[in-house]
Design an enzyme around this catalytic site. Structure first.
Site, short mmCIF file in Angstrom:
data_model
loop_
_atom_site.label_atom_id
_atom_site.label_comp_id
_atom_site.label_asym_id
_atom_site.label_seq_id
_atom_site.Cartn_x
_atom_site.Cartn_y
_atom_site.Cartn_z
N GLU A 225 35.15 -9.75 -37.68
CA GLU A 225 35.94 -8.60 -37.24
C GLU A 225 36.57 -8.03 -38.50
O GLU A 225 37.55 -8.58 -39.01
CB GLU A 225 37.04 -9.04 -36.26
CG GLU A 225 36.53 -9.69 -35.00
CD GLU A 225 36.07 -8.67 -33.98
OE1 GLU A 225 36.17 -7.46 -34.24
OE2 GLU A 225 35.59 -9.10 -32.92
N GLU B 110 40.40 2.45 -46.02
CA GLU B 110 41.41 2.10 -45.02
C GLU B 110 42.79 2.11 -45.71
O GLU B 110 43.02 1.34 -46.63
CB GLU B 110 41.07 0.69 -44.55
CG GLU B 110 41.69 0.25 -43.28
CD GLU B 110 41.28 -1.20 -42.96
OE1 GLU B 110 40.97 -1.98 -43.87
OE2 GLU B 110 41.31 -1.55 -41.77
P1 NAD Z 1 41.72 -10.48 -46.10
O1 NAD Z 1 40.26 -10.34 -45.92
O2 NAD Z 1 42.27 -10.32 -47.45
O3 NAD Z 1 42.19 -11.93 -45.61
C1 NAD Z 1 41.87 -12.41 -44.32
C2 NAD Z 1 41.83 -13.93 -44.35
O4 NAD Z 1 40.79 -14.36 -45.22
C3 NAD Z 1 43.12 -14.57 -44.86
O5 NAD Z 1 43.34 -15.75 -44.13
C4 NAD Z 1 42.79 -14.88 -46.30
O6 NAD Z 1 43.52 -15.95 -46.83
C5 NAD Z 1 41.32 -15.25 -46.20
N1 NAD Z 1 40.56 -15.05 -47.42
C6 NAD Z 1 40.77 -14.10 -48.36
N2 NAD Z 1 39.85 -14.19 -49.33
C7 NAD Z 1 39.04 -15.22 -48.99
C8 NAD Z 1 37.88 -15.80 -49.59
N3 NAD Z 1 37.37 -15.35 -50.73
N4 NAD Z 1 37.29 -16.83 -48.96
C9 NAD Z 1 37.78 -17.30 -47.82
N5 NAD Z 1 38.86 -16.79 -47.19
C10 NAD Z 1 39.49 -15.77 -47.78
O7 NAD Z 1 42.40 -9.48 -45.06
P2 NAD Z 1 43.95 -9.22 -44.82
O8 NAD Z 1 44.46 -8.38 -45.93
O9 NAD Z 1 44.65 -10.47 -44.49
O10 NAD Z 1 43.88 -8.36 -43.46
C11 NAD Z 1 43.68 -6.99 -43.44
C12 NAD Z 1 42.24 -6.65 -43.12
O11 NAD Z 1 41.88 -7.24 -41.88
C13 NAD Z 1 42.05 -5.17 -42.93
O12 NAD Z 1 40.86 -4.76 -43.57
C14 NAD Z 1 41.91 -5.02 -41.42
O13 NAD Z 1 41.19 -3.89 -41.02
C15 NAD Z 1 41.22 -6.28 -41.06
N6 NAD Z 1 41.44 -6.59 -39.64
C16 NAD Z 1 40.37 -6.48 -38.80
C17 NAD Z 1 40.54 -6.73 -37.44
C18 NAD Z 1 39.39 -6.63 -36.49
O14 NAD Z 1 39.52 -7.15 -35.38
N7 NAD Z 1 38.29 -6.00 -36.85
C19 NAD Z 1 41.79 -7.11 -36.95
C20 NAD Z 1 42.86 -7.22 -37.85
C21 NAD Z 1 42.66 -6.95 -39.19
#
Ligand code: NAD
Length: 490
Positions: free
Chosen positions: A260, A392
């Site tokens: 997601e 975004e």
């Molecule tokens: P992010 O991708 O930076 O982090 C999400 C998760 O992944 C966190 O737990 C983080 O610690 C982990 N993570 C980060 N880098 C990683 C790696 N290299 N390997 C493994 N895990 C890693 O996202 P964010 O900044 O926390 O959240 C915002 C993003 O989430 C936005 O792009 C938003 O659109 C998206 N989002 C999507 C949905 C959906 O349902 N489609 C819902 C909520 C948020």
């Protein structure tokens, strides 16, 4: 006081592994900060790959007994978990507001929303039917049986600290999977409180394991799950960049993935729309969580004939939004999650202004409130090519684009690698069907800005990912289909 809790022990500052709370194996800890004021909230384990591995060991030990329980037995536990979440709603909301910053009313709403997935999957779990395949040959009977996929790793973002993780854990447990989970580094405490309630509900030791970690250690911890062949599925919500990384990194063990990811939702207002309804829909969908929502409208397209009227009404509503910390009951918009988020918003607005956009309202940081506040903003004369059009923004910024013809706006709306949500307002029922069919998105709001529901399939197309959460489809990602062919029956 935001953190005056009925049950202070719900602030868990350990990892949950095999039914026990413990520190990280290498004793590391990191600080969780309140984004409203930069103050320390709590210190939690900075887990490493060693902790991730221990969590998988526990999940592996627990799997045979858990998958052998009856669906109704698992459902009873999930129902108890649901009841406990609601019974502790106020504490959960306060923990959430403290680590995430959203106003309390929104945090309470999220607890209800997250709990609704637990209830939904408690109900859906016992309804996982297989098929008896119509007979193809004499003496043979063929059937398709759905089985839990195995150990599931769940990784979630900070913007919905309870709902995002609940809607992964609940379907996984409902069908008999065991789970290892890592919430976002900024917001682990809501998730850990949720895990505590799961224990109290009777989730057996090792069935749900949760570790916290700072960004860098978390990457290593998730890396352990990516490489571990026992982990059969990764369910991830977060950015598209990290989602792509997980897809690549899990290739060696060919895990099932649901992703997601990010969005860039268009919101289209046609000339024949009920403008007041469109404003209400936009306010509800754009400013939820201060605009830090994956389904937030990122680009607002208004047909030329109603552009000025729409902008005027919208500007008044946005200028009246009250910004403040969750301790202020009247606040409608809280702080952004951290300084990086504010910098990104400022960069998007500055870029738009340097390419000819104009500020109708907002357009600045609110430093008097603290370092993480940004004023709700409306930008006029937004154009293709501006960063707000293609990235975004994840903040309280509405760029208003103008369009003339339906076919032009559909082309513009689809001109993005993302495809999560899309919204439009019109009174023409033929246009509703025509435009719904042409918009490239997994979720469509037609004359509706609030689309979220546990009963609905949520997920994206294109680079917004794959897999669906919620609805009866939400179980599919946690199941594999086994074909059984019985011979010699004649
Ligand atoms: P992010 O991708 O930076 O982090 C999400 C998760 O992944 C966190 O737990 C983080 O610690 C982990 N993570 C980060 N880098 C990683 C790696 N290299 N390997 C493994 N895990 C890693 O996202 P964010 O900044 O926390 O959240 C915002 C993003 O989430 C936005 O792009 C938003 O659109 C998206 N989002 C999507 C949905 C959906 O349902 N489609 C819902 C909520 C948020």
């Amino acid at each position: 006081m935001l953190l005056e809790l009925t049950r202070p022990e719900l602030v868990r500052t350990g990892n949950l592994i095999d039914g026990r709370w413990s520190g990280a194996a290498e004793d590391g800890r990191y600080l969780v900060i309140n984004p409203a004021n930069g103050e320390r909230f709590a210190e939690v384990p900075d887990s490493t790959a060693v902790d991730a591995h221990a969590a998988t060991d526990a999940a592996a030990r627990a799997l045979p007994a858990w998958r052998a329980t009856l669906p109704r037995e698992r459902a009873a536990i999930l129902r108890r978990w649901h009841a406990l979440i609601l019974a502790n709603l106020e504490d959960l909301a306060r923990i959430m507001s403290t680590e995430q910053g959203k106003p309390l009313a929104e945090a309470r709403g999220e607890v209800h929303y997250g709990a609704s997935y637990v209830e939904w999957f408690a109900e859906e779990g016992p309804r996982v039917y297989g098929d008896i395949i119509p007979q193809q040959q004499r003496g043979k009977r063929m059937s398709a049986v759905k089985e839990p996929i195995g150990i599931v790793a769940a990784v979630t973002p900070w913007n919905f600290p309870l709902a995002m993780i609940a809607r992964k854990i609940a379907p996984a447990l409902a069908v008999g999977c065991t789970v290892v989970a890592k919430p976002a580094e900024d917001t682990p405490l809501t998730a850990l409180a949720l895990a505590q309630l799961a224990l109290e509900a009777g989730v057996p030791c090792g069935v749900l394991n949760m570790i916290s970690a700072s960004r860098d250690q978390g990457v290593a911890a998730v890396g352990d799950w990516l490489a571990d062949a026992r982990v059969r599925k990764i369910t991830f919500t977060g950015s598209t960049a990290v989602g792509k990384h997980l897809a690549r990194a899990s290739a060696d063990t060919l895990k099932k993935l649901s992703l997601e990811l990010g969005g860039n939702a268009p919101f289209i207002v046609f000339e024949d729309a009920d403008l007041d309804a469109a404003i209400e829909g936009l306010m509800a969908s754009k400013f939820r969580n201060g605009g830090q929502t994956c389904v937030c409208p990122n680009r607002v397209y208004v047909q030329a004939g109603v552009y000025d009227a729409f902008a005027r009404k919208l500007g008044e509503r946005v200028a009246a939004l009250k910004v403040g910390p969750a301790t202020d009951d009247s606040a409608q918009i809280g702080p952004m999650i951290n300084a990086r988020a504010v910098e990104k918003i400022a960069r998007h607005v500055d870029d738009a202004l340097s390419h000819g956009a104009r500020v109708l309202t907002g357009g600045r940081k609110l430093d008097a409130l603290g370092p993480n506040y940004y004023a709700p903003t409306v930008l006029l004369d937004a154009k293709e090519g501006m960063v707000v059009c293609c990235e975004e923004t994840f903040g309280p910024v509405v760029p208003l684009f103008s369009f003339e013809r339906e076919e032009d706006v559909i082309r513009a709306a689809n001109d993005t690698p993302y495809g999560l949500a899309a919204y439009f307002y019109t009174r023409d029922v033929r246009r509703i069907h025509r435009v719904s069919a042409q918009l490239e998105a997994g979720v469509i709001g037609a004359n509706e800005g609030a689309v979220a529901s546990a009963a609905a399939p949520f997920g994206g197309v294109k680079e917004s990912g794959y897999g669906r959460e919620g609805s009866r489809y939400g179980l599919d990602d946690y199941l594999s289909v086994k074909y059984v062919c019985e011979g010699g029956l004649d």
